[in-house]
Design a protein around this motif. Structure first.
Motif, PDB file in Angstrom:
ATOM      1  N   GLY A 133     -23.369 -21.534   7.276  1.00  0.00           N
ATOM      2  CA  GLY A 133     -23.291 -21.993   8.653  1.00  0.00           C
ATOM      3  C   GLY A 133     -21.851 -22.237   9.060  1.00  0.00           C
ATOM      4  N   GLY A 134     -21.569 -22.066  10.335  1.00  0.00           N
ATOM      5  CA  GLY A 134     -20.206 -22.243  10.813  1.00  0.00           C
ATOM      6  C   GLY A 134     -19.371 -21.000  10.574  1.00  0.00           C
ATOM      7  N   ARG A 135     -18.056 -21.201  10.562  1.00  0.00           N
ATOM      8  CA  ARG A 135     -17.100 -20.107  10.400  1.00  0.00           C
ATOM      9  C   ARG A 135     -16.203 -20.392   9.213  1.00  0.00           C
ATOM     10  NH1 ARG A 135     -18.738 -15.886  13.242  1.00  0.00           N
ATOM     11  NH2 ARG A 135     -16.651 -15.035  12.890  1.00  0.00           N
ATOM     12  N   MET A 136     -15.574 -19.323   8.696  1.00  0.00           N
ATOM     13  CA  MET A 136     -14.618 -19.460   7.610  1.00  0.00           C
ATOM     14  C   MET A 136     -13.654 -18.284   7.648  1.00  0.00           C
ATOM     15  SD  MET A 136     -16.875 -18.343   4.266  1.00  0.00           S
ATOM     16  CE  MET A 136     -15.484 -18.628   3.164  1.00  0.00           C
ATOM     17  N   PHE A 137     -12.495 -18.461   7.015  1.00  0.00           N
ATOM     18  CA  PHE A 137     -11.521 -17.380   6.896  1.00  0.00           C
ATOM     19  C   PHE A 137     -11.693 -16.682   5.550  1.00  0.00           C
ATOM     20  CE2 PHE A 137      -9.225 -20.035  10.040  1.00  0.00           C
ATOM     21  CZ  PHE A 137      -9.080 -19.076  11.033  1.00  0.00           C
ATOM     22  N   VAL A 138     -11.638 -15.358   5.595  1.00  0.00           N
ATOM     23  CA  VAL A 138     -11.784 -14.540   4.393  1.00  0.00           C
ATOM     24  C   VAL A 138     -10.505 -13.731   4.208  1.00  0.00           C
ATOM     25  CG1 VAL A 138     -13.113 -12.708   3.288  1.00  0.00           C
ATOM     26  CG2 VAL A 138     -14.283 -14.430   4.693  1.00  0.00           C
ATOM     27  N   ASP A 139      -9.952 -13.768   3.019  1.00  0.00           N
ATOM     28  CA  ASP A 139      -8.709 -13.059   2.718  1.00  0.00           C
ATOM     29  C   ASP A 139      -8.976 -11.562   2.598  1.00  0.00           C
ATOM     30  OD1 ASP A 139      -6.290 -12.122   1.840  1.00  0.00           O
ATOM     31  OD2 ASP A 139      -6.177 -13.394   0.056  1.00  0.00           O
ATOM     32  N   GLU A 140      -8.485 -10.810   3.586  1.00  0.00           N
ATOM     33  CA  GLU A 140      -8.628  -9.357   3.571  1.00  0.00           C
ATOM     34  C   GLU A 140      -7.258  -8.690   3.687  1.00  0.00           C
ATOM     35  OE1 GLU A 140     -11.600  -7.947   6.286  1.00  0.00           O
ATOM     36  OE2 GLU A 140     -13.089  -9.426   5.640  1.00  0.00           O
ATOM     37  N   THR A 141      -6.260  -9.313   3.070  1.00  0.00           N
ATOM     38  CA  THR A 141      -4.887  -8.829   3.170  1.00  0.00           C
ATOM     39  C   THR A 141      -4.754  -7.409   2.638  1.00  0.00           C
ATOM     40  OG1 THR A 141      -4.186 -11.113   2.815  1.00  0.00           O
ATOM     41  CG2 THR A 141      -2.482  -9.404   2.705  1.00  0.00           C
ATOM     42  N   VAL A 142      -5.242  -7.185   1.441  1.00  0.00           N
ATOM     43  CA  VAL A 142      -5.107  -5.861   0.834  1.00  0.00           C
ATOM     44  C   VAL A 142      -5.877  -4.821   1.646  1.00  0.00           C
ATOM     45  CG1 VAL A 142      -5.541  -4.476  -1.216  1.00  0.00           C
ATOM     46  CG2 VAL A 142      -4.757  -6.830  -1.463  1.00  0.00           C
ATOM     47  N   GLN A 143      -7.113  -5.163   2.018  1.00  0.00           N
ATOM     48  CA  GLN A 143      -7.933  -4.222   2.768  1.00  0.00           C
ATOM     49  C   GLN A 143      -7.310  -3.886   4.118  1.00  0.00           C
ATOM     50  OE1 GLN A 143      -8.818  -7.038   1.192  1.00  0.00           O
ATOM     51  NE2 GLN A 143     -11.035  -7.160   0.869  1.00  0.00           N
ATOM     52  N   SER A 144      -6.626  -4.858   4.728  1.00  0.00           N
ATOM     53  CA  SER A 144      -6.075  -4.643   6.065  1.00  0.00           C
ATOM     54  C   SER A 144      -4.934  -3.638   6.066  1.00  0.00           C
ATOM     55  CB  SER A 144      -5.583  -5.970   6.646  1.00  0.00           C
ATOM     56  OG  SER A 144      -4.351  -6.371   6.052  1.00  0.00           O
ATOM     57  N   GLY A 145      -4.164  -3.566   4.988  1.00  0.00           N
ATOM     58  CA  GLY A 145      -3.005  -2.688   4.945  1.00  0.00           C
ATOM     59  C   GLY A 145      -1.844  -3.164   5.796  1.00  0.00           C
ATOM     60  N   LEU A 146      -1.918  -4.402   6.331  1.00  0.00           N
ATOM     61  CA  LEU A 146      -0.897  -4.865   7.267  1.00  0.00           C
ATOM     62  C   LEU A 146       0.481  -4.977   6.621  1.00  0.00           C
ATOM     63  CD1 LEU A 146      -0.278  -5.845  10.124  1.00  0.00           C
ATOM     64  CD2 LEU A 146      -0.852  -8.157   9.383  1.00  0.00           C
ATOM     65  N   PHE A 147       0.521  -5.280   5.340  1.00  0.00           N
ATOM     66  CA  PHE A 147       1.808  -5.451   4.672  1.00  0.00           C
ATOM     67  C   PHE A 147       2.085  -4.332   3.670  1.00  0.00           C
ATOM     68  CE2 PHE A 147       0.517  -9.670   6.111  1.00  0.00           C
ATOM     69  CZ  PHE A 147       1.605  -9.966   6.916  1.00  0.00           C
ATOM     70  N   ALA A 148       1.484  -3.177   3.923  1.00  0.00           N
ATOM     71  CA  ALA A 148       1.740  -2.023   3.064  1.00  0.00           C
ATOM     72  C   ALA A 148       3.182  -1.556   3.240  1.00  0.00           C
ATOM     73  CB  ALA A 148       0.784  -0.886   3.395  1.00  0.00           C
ATOM     74  N   PRO A 149       3.868  -1.215   2.158  1.00  0.00           N
ATOM     75  CA  PRO A 149       5.236  -0.693   2.257  1.00  0.00           C
ATOM     76  C   PRO A 149       5.228   0.785   2.611  1.00  0.00           C
ATOM     77  CG  PRO A 149       4.585  -0.777  -0.028  1.00  0.00           C
ATOM     78  CD  PRO A 149       3.426  -1.329   0.757  1.00  0.00           C
ATOM     79  N   ARG A 150       6.361   1.293   3.030  1.00  0.00           N
ATOM     80  CA  ARG A 150       6.455   2.738   3.293  1.00  0.00           C
ATOM     81  C   ARG A 150       6.405   3.533   1.999  1.00  0.00           C
ATOM     82  NH1 ARG A 150       6.501   4.785   8.055  1.00  0.00           N
ATOM     83  NH2 ARG A 150       6.981   3.425   9.822  1.00  0.00           N
ATOM     84  N   GLU A 151       6.846   2.922   0.924  1.00  0.00           N
ATOM     85  CA  GLU A 151       6.778   3.586  -0.377  1.00  0.00           C
ATOM     86  C   GLU A 151       6.195   2.611  -1.386  1.00  0.00           C
ATOM     87  OE1 GLU A 151      10.625   4.990  -1.443  1.00  0.00           O
ATOM     88  OE2 GLU A 151      10.835   6.303   0.299  1.00  0.00           O
ATOM     89  N   GLY A 152       5.400   3.115  -2.293  1.00  0.00           N
ATOM     90  CA  GLY A 152       4.798   2.268  -3.318  1.00  0.00           C
ATOM     91  C   GLY A 152       3.310   2.093  -3.080  1.00  0.00           C
ATOM     92  N   ASP A 153       2.630   1.549  -4.071  1.00  0.00           N
ATOM     93  CA  ASP A 153       1.191   1.353  -4.039  1.00  0.00           C
ATOM     94  C   ASP A 153       0.867   0.128  -3.184  1.00  0.00           C
ATOM     95  OD1 ASP A 153      -1.474   0.905  -4.455  1.00  0.00           O
ATOM     96  OD2 ASP A 153      -1.402   1.116  -6.632  1.00  0.00           O
ATOM     97  N   PRO A 154       0.225   0.294  -2.027  1.00  0.00           N
ATOM     98  CA  PRO A 154      -0.030  -0.850  -1.146  1.00  0.00           C
ATOM     99  C   PRO A 154      -1.003  -1.860  -1.728  1.00  0.00           C
ATOM    100  CG  PRO A 154      -1.163   1.103  -0.332  1.00  0.00           C
ATOM    101  CD  PRO A 154      -0.280   1.556  -1.458  1.00  0.00           C
ATOM    102  N   THR A 155      -1.795  -1.466  -2.740  1.00  0.00           N
ATOM    103  CA  THR A 155      -2.721  -2.419  -3.348  1.00  0.00           C
ATOM    104  C   THR A 155      -2.032  -3.309  -4.367  1.00  0.00           C
ATOM    105  OG1 THR A 155      -3.371  -0.918  -5.146  1.00  0.00           O
ATOM    106  CG2 THR A 155      -4.592  -0.769  -3.064  1.00  0.00           C
ATOM    107  N   GLN A 156      -0.776  -2.990  -4.708  1.00  0.00           N
ATOM    108  CA  GLN A 156      -0.057  -3.812  -5.679  1.00  0.00           C
ATOM    109  C   GLN A 156       1.187  -4.452  -5.078  1.00  0.00           C
ATOM    110  OE1 GLN A 156       0.636  -1.938  -9.482  1.00  0.00           O
ATOM    111  NE2 GLN A 156      -1.174  -0.649  -9.291  1.00  0.00           N
TER     112      GLN A 156
END
Length: 661
Positions: A133-156
């Motif tokens: 019930g209610g709301r919560m925040f879920v960490d989806e940083t990796v899935q979002s790709g928002l902080f993916a680098p131009r080079e390198g593995d974005p999942t690491q």
């Protein structure tokens, strides 16, 4: 908010006006609560242009005026924020589900995430339904790709970023992100090579890097703020970016930039053609005349003179004059801060500056300003901190500005501004404090003074430091008058301050009683995260100085738990204007006659603060909204009538009104 879906229902007629005010379009929009019986066409057939049906059910809450009770409850654990750390916070609906999500940056200039090793500097937290019930925040940083680098593995490996602001740059109906990197030229050896980037949203809160453009390949600079706006009124979002020092410890500030968006995610640097270019400051006269670049700690856009074009307010550090760049109507801008009263206050008496007094105690001054507070031994060092012919000139007697917030605090239809400042006790009265400036409607300001309006604080200690870094206007008690949130950072005794507007233009500090006196806060964002009709606050925690009560930069949510208020949540959808409606002005008049105004903002202040792009208006005891006027960037005007209170609505350019789920 009542959960309604678009359907057949009540008729809302909306007139669309051109900038000159001539009627251009009459639209009929049909909305109703889900589950209600659909209306039949009236006699005369489906082409008659009229539908007879009931409007959404009236919702009216009995509201008692706020009387000093607890207003906010720390519900960090309930929202799943335990273990989340950061002091750069921004919120907006990233996945289009109607609930504002949260982006958090820890603030380390060159910090890269290593997800595999558990090293974290950044978070993308999606606002989800809690199974319990209610709301919560879920960490989806990796899935979002928002902080993916131009080079390198974005999942690491993540990408360093401090500024995160949102706007729909490609007009596809979702919010894209400018991810700004603070490149500190004094620490080049620590630089991982990351630069500012524009990331395009796929519509579901996942992102991909836009192709390189002037925004990302300029070599890097100390990005300290940014704001989306459509400065040329072509329906495409542009971007202003401000910067700090070229390198810490040097005199020279970064050049602020304007970037023109082309609607694809690419941006062209138009700084010279917009008129923002300033000198590097190679002579004293450059500084005296206000021509030299100054280190900025925040940039804010809003319309200050009602011409439906964005103006740029730059919050400058180093006791330097602030800048007020006004749109000229032809894509260029001019700084009028000195004449408007925004550059600084008029207190230039430096006789209580302890560095000056030390200088006088060592070298002599006529007249003698009095004995310094420091010992002779300390003054032997501090005497050389004062430079006659430089530190005694007005350009060095302004403030250490971090954030400027825009908002119609007196409900007169124009944007007033609040500056947040750091003030050190030893500098004395010439250093500008945080202050409310009232707009005359033309972009000129009056300073009533903190003693007159109740914003003054008691600094009875001889070693005090006011550390106001972040600020926001928001109506926490839903009475239709904006209150002030001041986020004072990490000096001893500092905390969150909440100033309630108790009468027009008069404030009372109530953070402790209201339950939001968070000690040593860092960053803030304000939104209706649980969609219950009132505004919640999220802040971080600072441990930068000894004595901090915090071991980490832990993030806290203070949920607004006041009894139900009357309000309306308004989201805009541009057609000829930019899709997110950033820069649009919404004017609302409730049935009790109270009028309010707010603008949709595309980021502001220190390190890119941003609050939800949906606007929440408190209505007090009113339960009906006879009219809402939207002035879109460039000047087109739509009038919407009979907007339902206590619902979430979308106002589409041209006249359509939808009741949202």
């Amino acid at each position: 908010m009542s959960k309604c879906t678009p359907s057949i229902g009540g008729i809302h007629r909306s007139l669309s006006f051109s900038a000159a005010g001539a009627p251009a379009l009459l639209a009929i929009v049909l909305v109703a609560c889900a589950g209600e019986e659909k209306a039949r066409p009236p006699e005369g057939g489906e082409d008659s242009g009229e539908v007879s049906a009931a409007p959404p059910p009236l919702i009216c809450n009995e509201v008692s005026p706020y009387a000093g009770e607890l207003a906010f409850t720390d519900r960090t654990e309930d929202w799943g924020l335990v273990g989340i750390n950061g002091g750069r916070l921004s919120s907006a609906d990233l996945d289009g589900d109607g609930f504002p999500d949260l982006i958090v940056s820890e603030g380390s200039f060159f910090g890269r995430d290593n997800f595999e090793a558990g090293v974290r500097y950044h978070y993308v937290l999606m606002n989800r339904e809690n199974p319990d019930g209610g709301r919560m925040f879920v960490d989806e940083t990796v899935q979002s790709g928002l902080f993916a680098p131009r080079e390198g593995d974005p999942t690491q490996v993540g990408r360093a970023s401090q500024v995160n602001i949102m706007g729909d740059v490609d007009n596809d109906g979702d919010l894209d992100v400018f991810s700004g990197q603070f490149f500190d030229g004094s620490n080049r050896d620590d630089d991982p090579g990351d630069r500012s980037e524009l990331l395009l949203n796929a519509g579901d809160g996942t992102f991909s890097l836009a192709p390189p453009s002037d925004l990302s390949v300029n070599g890097g600079y100390a990005t300290s703020g940014g704001s989306f706006a459509d400065y040329n009124a072509d329906g495409l979002l542009d971007l202003f970016v401000v910067g700090w020092y070229e390198a810490y410890g040097q005199l020279y500030g970064e050049q602020d930039h304007s970037y023109k968006g082309d609607g694809t995610g690419a941006f062209l640097d138009t700084t010279p053609t917009t008129g923002l270019t300033m000198t590097r400051g190679r002579s004293l006269q450059d500084w005296v005349d206000g021509e030299a670049r100054r280190p900025a700690f925040g940039g804010t856009t809003c319309d200050l003179n009602g011409d439906a074009l964005p103006d740029l307010l730059v919050s400058n550090y180093g006791r330097a004059w602030n800048q007020q760049w006004m749109s000229q109507g032809d894509g260029t801008m001019a700084d009028i801060a000195m004449e408007s009263g925004f550059a600084s206050d008029e207190v230039y008496d430096y006789s209580d500056n302890q560095f000056y007094r030390c200088y006088c105690s060592v070298y002599g001054c006529d007249p003698d300003p009095g004995a310094p507070a420091f010992s002779d031994e300390t003054c032997a060092t501090y005497a050389d901190y004062w430079a006659p012919g430089w530190d005694d000139l007005p350009h060095r007697l302004a403030g250490n500005s971090f954030t400027t917030a825009c908002g119609d605090v007196d409900n007169d239809g124009d944007n007033d501004v609040l500056t947040s400042e750091i003030v050190h006790w030893h500098i004395g009265g010439s250093s500008d404090p945080s202050e409310l400036l009232l707009n005359d409607g033309e972009g000129r300001f009056v300073r009533p003074g903190n003693a007159a309006n109740g914003l003054e604080r008691d600094w009875s200690r001889s070693d005090w430091n006011a550390g106001d870094l972040f600020t926001a206007f928001f109506d926490f008690d839903g009475d239709g008058w904006k209150d002030i949130l001041l986020v004072s950072s990490d000096y001893p005794g500092d905390r969150m301050f909440l100033f309630r507007q108790i009468a027009p233009g008069q404030f009372e500090e109530i953070a402790d009683a209201a339950g939001i006196a968070h000690p040593w806060p860092a960053g803030a964002t304000v939104a209706d995260f649980d969609r219950d009709g009132d505004l919640d606050v999220i802040t971080g925690s600072s441990n930068a100085r000894s004595g901090s009560p915090w071991e980490t930069h832990e993030v806290h949510i203070y949920e607004n738990t006041l009894p139900a208020r009357n309000s309306v949540r308004i989201r805009l959808e541009g057609v000829a204007a930019n899709r997110a409606g950033i820069g649009a002005r919404v004017e609302l008049t409730a049935d009790d006659g109270l009028s309010q105004m707010a603008e949709v903002n595309g980021g502001y202040g220190h390190m890119g603060m941003q609050n939800d792009t949906a606007l929440t208006f408190g209505l007090g005891a009113a339960c009906a909204i006879p009219e809402v006027t939207v002035t879109w960037p460039g000047g087109a005007v739509d009038l919407y009538t009979d907007v339902p209170a206590n619902y979430a609505v979308t106002l589409v350019q041209g006249g359509e009104l939808r009741v949202d789920p």
